[in-house]
Design an enzyme around this catalytic site. Structure first.
Site, PDB file in Angstrom:
ATOM      1  NE  ARG A 109       3.966   2.920  13.212  1.00 24.34           N
ATOM      2  CZ  ARG A 109       3.556   2.276  12.122  1.00 24.34           C
ATOM      3  NH1 ARG A 109       3.282   0.985  12.188  1.00 24.34           N
ATOM      4  NH2 ARG A 109       3.396   2.920  10.992  1.00 24.34           N
ATOM      5  NE  ARG A 114       5.850  -6.389  16.997  1.00 21.69           N
ATOM      6  CZ  ARG A 114       4.820  -6.191  16.163  1.00 21.69           C
ATOM      7  NH1 ARG A 114       4.191  -5.043  16.179  1.00 21.69           N
ATOM      8  NH2 ARG A 114       4.422  -7.133  15.344  1.00 21.69           N
ATOM      9  CD  GLU A 145       2.639  -5.094   7.840  1.00 18.50           C
ATOM     10  OE1 GLU A 145       2.125  -5.770   8.748  1.00 18.50           O
ATOM     11  OE2 GLU A 145       2.413  -3.887   7.668  1.00 18.50           O
ATOM     12  CB  SER A 167       0.661  -2.128   5.152  1.00 12.61           C
ATOM     13  OG  SER A 167      -0.639  -2.529   5.449  1.00 12.61           O
ATOM     14  NE  ARG A 185       8.694  -5.600  11.035  1.00 19.46           N
ATOM     15  CZ  ARG A 185       7.378  -5.582  11.167  1.00 19.46           C
ATOM     16  NH1 ARG A 185       6.597  -5.800  10.130  1.00 19.46           N
ATOM     17  NH2 ARG A 185       6.837  -5.357  12.335  1.00 19.46           N
TER      18      ARG A 185
END
Length: 415
Positions: free
Chosen positions: A256, A271, A343, A346, A384
């Site tokens: 990403r 991130r 997070e 999801s 994560r």
RNA sequence: GGAGAGAUGGCCGAGUGGCCGAAGGCGCUCGCCUGCUAAGCGAGUAAACGACUAAAAUUGUUUCGAGGGUUCAAAUCCCUCUCUCUCCGCCA
């Protein structure tokens, strides 16, 4: 993609519900164009019908000249109107491509993501009687993570996993895949990491979110999540109701651009432009999708429970759920040095939104064709998870304990 | 990278300008027959978007990989693209 007929017949309701995501959504233009287009189509159909009639008569006719003249005229008129019709259709299509899914009625209406409803928490928040180090310091100290060299190789927001760091990451992936395939019945896939635009349209990463994606000079994109590849396995296919639900999983790296997140989570693994994730996807019937979402949540939760990590589940508010989703539940893991939950998963119910875009149908028991419902959830995001693990399991003596369930995968019990 | 072949309905496959939404077969559904783990016979069996309808029935249009062109008329002729396959080259 929403059903245009449904929008037409329930325009007030649809607009009202879409506004709960974003205040400025309006259907006015769409409805006007739709009306115009349908009128145009009516006219066009009539002319085409005439053309077809003459066409049939022509070979048998005595007076071909007159008929051909007539045809010429009609054909020209058709061409003119058709141009207009195509233009209009394209505009309508474009708007439809960009409209998000309609939030489920149980989703809290808010424009502030902080309003997310906490559904439950699991595990105790760990306490420590020594100074905690974050995963970056720990990783560098233990020589299992190297961000400087990663930057040398690729740039910022990349990570180099070293030795036990790499093996721990791989262990996590294997552990998660084993649980999901052997215990929860998912079928495992290895998928391409480069995908075409059509696939990204299906899942709704395009056309609206192109700036989040890495694009190659061959017009292929780096995979942002294996949701894309797993859902597109059945693009343009007809499934059998008896085969549903289909439960698919895959480990892939995810890429990403993180455009617009400058200065946010710049440190460490939280991130990055490339991260690891095990994804869960299911194709279901409309009748079952809602309860299946709960099951996927449980499948993801199971991983955290076994790892002994504290987490909570939250239900996202209307403005925060992803484009394709009607309801999204996030799972957040406790990150000790940040003193908050972050997070790691999801789970979204996309209903028929992606199925419509990708033309994924199933034949029901009466033989009727319907769109399937698609759901996706992380199961989980490894990159994560690893920070949470090494931070949570750090000891006073500076070592890091490996959670029991991972030891048969790592082959070592401490770092 | 070079040379060639191909893409038609759930599947296989015929079709080279109007009579083609498309032969034939397989599969599937229903009915008949038969009594034996099967075969035979008959009928039906694409989707999308509109109109009409409470719904259906009905009905119009579109669709033969995608887009463009020629023509009064395109699955069929021309151009571009995509994908698949075969051979050669290169290569993990």
């Amino acid at each position: 993609m929403l059903d245009l007929k449904f929008i037409r017949e329930n325009s007030d309701l649809v607009e009202k519900r879409l506004k709960t995501r974003k205040k400025d959504i309006s259907l006015k233009e769409l409805l006007e164009m739709d009306e115009k287009r349908r009128n145009l189509q009516g006219m066009l159909d009539e002319k085409k019908s005439q053309r077809n009639t003459i066409n049939k008569e022509l070979p048998k006719s005595e007076d071909k000249k007159t008929l051909i003249e007539k045809m010429k005229k009609i054909s020209e008129e058709i061409k003119e109107s058709e141009k207009e019709e195509i233009e209009l259709s394209n505009k309508i299509q474009q708007i439809l491509w960009e409209l998000p899914n309609i939030p489920h009625e149980s989703v809290k209406i808010s424009y502030n993501e902080e309003d997310a409803e906490i559904l439950s928490t699991w595990g105790k928040i760990p306490e420590y009687d020594f100074e905690l180090k974050d995963h970056v310091d720990l990783g560098i100290e233990k020589n299992i993570l190297d961000f400087e060299r990663a930057a040398k190789i690729a740039g910022s927001r990349f990570a180099l996993y070293i030795d036990k760091g790499a093996r721990l990451e791989r262990a996590l992936i294997n552990f998660m895949l084993d649980v999901q395939t052997k215990e929860h019945g998912y079928k495992e896939f290895m998928t391409p990491y480069l995908v075409n635009a059509d696939s990204l349209f299906t899942t709704s990463n395009l056309p609206k979110f192109e700036e989040d994606l890495f694009k190659t000079q061959d017009n292929l994109y780096l995979l942002p999540t294996s949701e894309v590849t797993l859902v597109n396995i059945h693009r343009d296919e007809i499934l059998e109701e008896n085969d549903l639900p289909l439960k698919y999983t895959a480990y892939t790296p995810c890429f990403r651009r993180e455009a617009g997140s400058y200065g946010k989570d710049v440190r460490g693994l939280i991130r990055t432009h490339q991260f690891n994730k095990v994804e869960l996807v299911q194709f279901t019937t409309p009748e079952t999708s809602y309860e299946i979402q709960q099951k996927i949540v449980e499948h993801a939760e199971e991983i955290l429970k076994r790892l002994g990590l504290s987490y909570r589940k939250i239900a996202l508010v209307t403005s925060d759920i992803s484009n394709a989703s009607i309801k999204t539940i996030d799972i957040e893991v406790w990150v000790p040095t940040q003193g908050k939950y972050r997070e790691v998963a999801s789970i979204s119910n996309c209903t028929d939104f992606q199925a419509r875009r990708g033309n994924i149908k199933y034949r029901d028991k009466e033989g009727k064709l319907k769109f399937v419902h698609t759901l996706n959830g992380s199961g989980l995001a490894t990159s994560r998870l690893l920070p949470a693990i090494i931070e949570t399991y750090q000891k006073k003596d500076g070592s890091i304990e490996i959670p029991e369930v991972l030891r048969k995968y790592t082959g070592f019990d401490a770092i």
